[in-house]
Design a protein around this motif. Structure first.
Motif, PDB file in Angstrom:
ATOM      1  N   ASP A   1       0.849  -1.190   0.000  1.00  0.00           N
ATOM      2  CA  ASP A   1       0.000   0.000   0.000  1.00  0.00           C
ATOM      3  C   ASP A   1       0.889   1.245   0.000  1.00  0.00           C
ATOM      4  OD1 ASP A   1      -2.379   1.357  -0.114  1.00  0.00           O
ATOM      5  OD2 ASP A   1      -3.031   0.853   1.927  1.00  0.00           O
TER       6      ASP A   1
ATOM      7  N   GLY B   1      -2.858  -2.825  -2.529  1.00  0.00           N
ATOM      8  CA  GLY B   1      -3.895  -3.149  -1.540  1.00  0.00           C
ATOM      9  C   GLY B   1      -5.092  -2.218  -1.618  1.00  0.00           C
ATOM     10  N   ASN B   2      -4.877  -0.985  -2.019  1.00  0.00           N
ATOM     11  CA  ASN B   2      -5.967  -0.006  -2.125  1.00  0.00           C
ATOM     12  C   ASN B   2      -5.886   0.876  -3.370  1.00  0.00           C
ATOM     13  OD1 ASN B   2      -7.589  -0.303   0.413  1.00  0.00           O
ATOM     14  ND2 ASN B   2      -5.600   0.116   1.367  1.00  0.00           N
TER      15      ASN B   2
ATOM     16  N   TRP C   1     -16.721  -3.840  -7.124  1.00  0.00           N
ATOM     17  CA  TRP C   1     -16.831  -4.268  -5.723  1.00  0.00           C
ATOM     18  C   TRP C   1     -17.915  -3.416  -5.079  1.00  0.00           C
ATOM     19  CZ3 TRP C   1     -12.543  -3.299  -1.485  1.00  0.00           C
ATOM     20  CH2 TRP C   1     -12.685  -4.242  -0.453  1.00  0.00           C
TER      21      TRP C   1
ATOM     22  N   GLN D   1     -15.544   0.375  -0.545  1.00  0.00           N
ATOM     23  CA  GLN D   1     -14.582   1.424  -0.920  1.00  0.00           C
ATOM     24  C   GLN D   1     -14.960   2.093  -2.244  1.00  0.00           C
ATOM     25  OE1 GLN D   1     -11.041  -1.250   0.165  1.00  0.00           O
ATOM     26  NE2 GLN D   1     -10.354   0.711   1.004  1.00  0.00           N
TER      27      GLN D   1
ATOM     28  N   ASN E   1     -15.123  -8.491  -7.428  1.00  0.00           N
ATOM     29  CA  ASN E   1     -14.666  -8.905  -6.107  1.00  0.00           C
ATOM     30  C   ASN E   1     -15.887  -9.157  -5.209  1.00  0.00           C
ATOM     31  OD1 ASN E   1     -12.438  -9.369  -4.372  1.00  0.00           O
ATOM     32  ND2 ASN E   1     -12.626  -7.334  -3.449  1.00  0.00           N
TER      33      ASN E   1
ATOM     34  N   HIS F   1      -8.226 -15.398   3.405  1.00  0.00           N
ATOM     35  CA  HIS F   1      -8.074 -14.722   4.703  1.00  0.00           C
ATOM     36  C   HIS F   1      -8.486 -15.729   5.774  1.00  0.00           C
ATOM     37  CE1 HIS F   1      -7.142 -10.822   3.075  1.00  0.00           C
ATOM     38  NE2 HIS F   1      -8.194 -10.873   2.274  1.00  0.00           N
TER      39      HIS F   1
ATOM     40  N   GLU G   1      -4.933 -13.318  -1.428  1.00  0.00           N
ATOM     41  CA  GLU G   1      -4.824 -12.351  -0.315  1.00  0.00           C
ATOM     42  C   GLU G   1      -4.512 -13.079   0.993  1.00  0.00           C
ATOM     43  OE1 GLU G   1      -8.222  -9.721  -0.127  1.00  0.00           O
ATOM     44  OE2 GLU G   1      -8.363  -9.565  -2.308  1.00  0.00           O
TER      45      GLU G   1
HETATM   46  C1  XIL Z   1      -8.373  -4.083   2.542  1.00  0.00           C
HETATM   47  C2  XIL Z   1      -7.126  -3.230   2.663  1.00  0.00           C
HETATM   48  O1  XIL Z   1      -6.017  -4.045   2.932  1.00  0.00           O
HETATM   49  C3  XIL Z   1      -7.307  -2.199   3.760  1.00  0.00           C
HETATM   50  O2  XIL Z   1      -6.205  -1.316   3.810  1.00  0.00           O
HETATM   51  C4  XIL Z   1      -8.589  -1.408   3.521  1.00  0.00           C
HETATM   52  O3  XIL Z   1      -8.813  -0.525   4.605  1.00  0.00           O
HETATM   53  C5  XIL Z   1      -9.774  -2.350   3.372  1.00  0.00           C
HETATM   54  O4  XIL Z   1      -9.512  -3.266   2.345  1.00  0.00           O
HETATM   55  N1  XIL Z   1     -10.657  -8.250   0.674  1.00  0.00           N
HETATM   56  C6  XIL Z   1     -10.204  -7.519  -0.396  1.00  0.00           C
HETATM   57  C7  XIL Z   1      -9.231  -6.420  -0.152  1.00  0.00           C
HETATM   58  O5  XIL Z   1     -10.490  -7.855  -1.533  1.00  0.00           O
HETATM   59  O6  XIL Z   1      -9.391  -5.360  -1.075  1.00  0.00           O
HETATM   60  C8  XIL Z   1      -9.304  -5.883   1.251  1.00  0.00           C
HETATM   61  O7  XIL Z   1      -8.245  -4.950   1.435  1.00  0.00           O
HETATM   62  C9  XIL Z   1      -9.227  -7.014   2.243  1.00  0.00           C
HETATM   63  C10 XIL Z   1     -10.380  -7.962   2.054  1.00  0.00           C
END
Ligand code: XIL
Length: 350
Positions: A53, A76-77, A117, A120, A161, A239, A268
């Motif tokens: 990021d 990441g963003n 998505w 965000q 996403n 995750h 991820e």
């Molecule tokens: C996360 C980022 O890492 C953070 O910095 C942000 O605040 C929120 O998003 N799934 C996804 C990613 O596809 O885009 C997300 O990333 C984490 C979960």
């Protein structure tokens, strides 16, 4: 001590060092630099990546490892809608470009993330109602402008996403509610028009195991393939959390997507735990990293693994899951954890 005895002892010592995997002579010294995770993964025809990021890029100890240990980078963003089209029709590539330029400098490829998505999004998009025709035009313009901007510079796109709920029903996002399920095929087609060489993915969490949510992707992927929609891969975010158990059907799941003619990737990866971390939890975490790496290597079309940043210093977990963390292979001081050595071992490194 006699000279021959001394020599014999020296020889025995060298043999012991060699047996312990410690290089001795001048030739060995040249190869003493350990291969990186990327180099180890490449021996299997895979990549090993990290998300990053923009704010972290001023940390030079951090960027040194980011630039050397990995061969794939995900912003990441920096490429999300709020960052790239903060006002309607006004595009800002600053953050995405910074990461693409850094990756290029380090001879790394880029997994671009993400075009469609529910999260965000800029407020101009979420704070009013849209007709289907209006929203379709907004989506098409966003996708095509962004994909065209990065055309030829990125390896793949996470086009859509997190499209499904846990039970396998469509998530009721602004896209689904206004456009219906066809938005996914449309998004893939528009992205393909804008960059015919980018590998196009659907990406989601909790689809590592076989279950209702991954079944929904399996069915959708099958339907899209049957309609010749340009879909190349399924991204499994991975995750994971120690308290929820390891997804033991991961390898079978990867295999069924491969059988559809699709790539898969772990996109991820992190393995969080309830804090404080202790040796037992870190050992279990290492086992999980080892297992998921082995699962990807075991399935031909699993093309690579990306961790969602590599150090606990910059993990997203503590901010989003209070009381949890320690999810990544390097700790907050950038020291490798047992998970790092487990990944190396799974990749065939020492
Ligand atoms: C996360 C980022 O890492 C953070 O910095 C942000 O605040 C929120 O998003 N799934 C996804 C990613 O596809 O885009 C997300 O990333 C984490 C979960």
């Amino acid at each position: 001590m006699r000279k021959t005895t001394r020599l014999r002892l020296a020889g025995a010592l060298a043999a012991a060092l060699v047996a312990a995997g410690i290089a001795t002579g001048p030739a060995a010294q040249a190869s003493q630099k350990q291969p990186t995770l990327a180099e180890l993964a490449q021996r299997h025809g895979r990549y090993f990546g990290s998300a990053t990021d923009n704010p972290e890029l001023t940390d030079t100890a951090y960027t040194a490892l980011l630039g050397s240990e990995f061969d794939m980078i995900t912003p990441g963003n920096g490429m999300k809608w709020y960052a790239t089209e903060p006002q309607q029709g006004v595009f800002d590539w600053t953050n995405g470009d910074q990461i693409v330029d850094l990756a290029r400098k380090n001879h790394q490829r880029v997994r671009a993330h993400t075009l469609v998505w529910h999260s965000q999004l800029p407020s101009w998009l979420t704070s009013r109602e849209w007709t289907a025709d209006e929203l379709r035009a907004v989506l098409k313009k966003h996708i095509q402008t962004e994909v065209r901007h990065y055309r030829g510079k990125v390896y793949s796109w996470d086009v859509v996403n997190e499209a499904f709920n846990e039970d396998g029903s469509y998530r009721e996002t602004i896209w689904y509610k206004t456009l219906g399920p066809g938005y996914i095929a449309d998004a893939l087609r528009w992205a393909h028009q804008a960059d015919p060489h980018a590998r196009l993915y659907l990406n989601d969490y909790n689809i590592e195991a076989v279950g209702p949510k991954s079944d929904a992707y399996y069915q959708l992927a099958k339907d899209l393939k049957a309609q010749h929609v340009p879909l190349n891969g399924i991204g499994l975010q991975a995750h994971l959390a120690l308290q929820y158990g390891y997804p033991t059907t991961l390898e079978d799941n990867l295999r069924r997507f491969s059988a559809l003619g699709l790539d898969t990737a772990l996109t991820e990866v992190d393995v969080r735990m309830i804090l404080p971390a202790d040796d037992a939890k870190l050992a279990t975490q290492a086992e999980w990293y080892r297992s998921l790496t082995e699962a990807c290597l075991a399935v031909r079309r699993c093309v690579g693994i990306t961790v969602w940043d590599y150090t606990d210093k910059y993990s997203w977990i503590p901010a989003v899951f209070p009381g949890e963390g320690a999810a990544l292979p390097w700790d907050e001081q950038l020291r490798p954890k047992p998970a790092y050595f487990a990944i190396r071992a799974a990749l065939g490194g020492k």
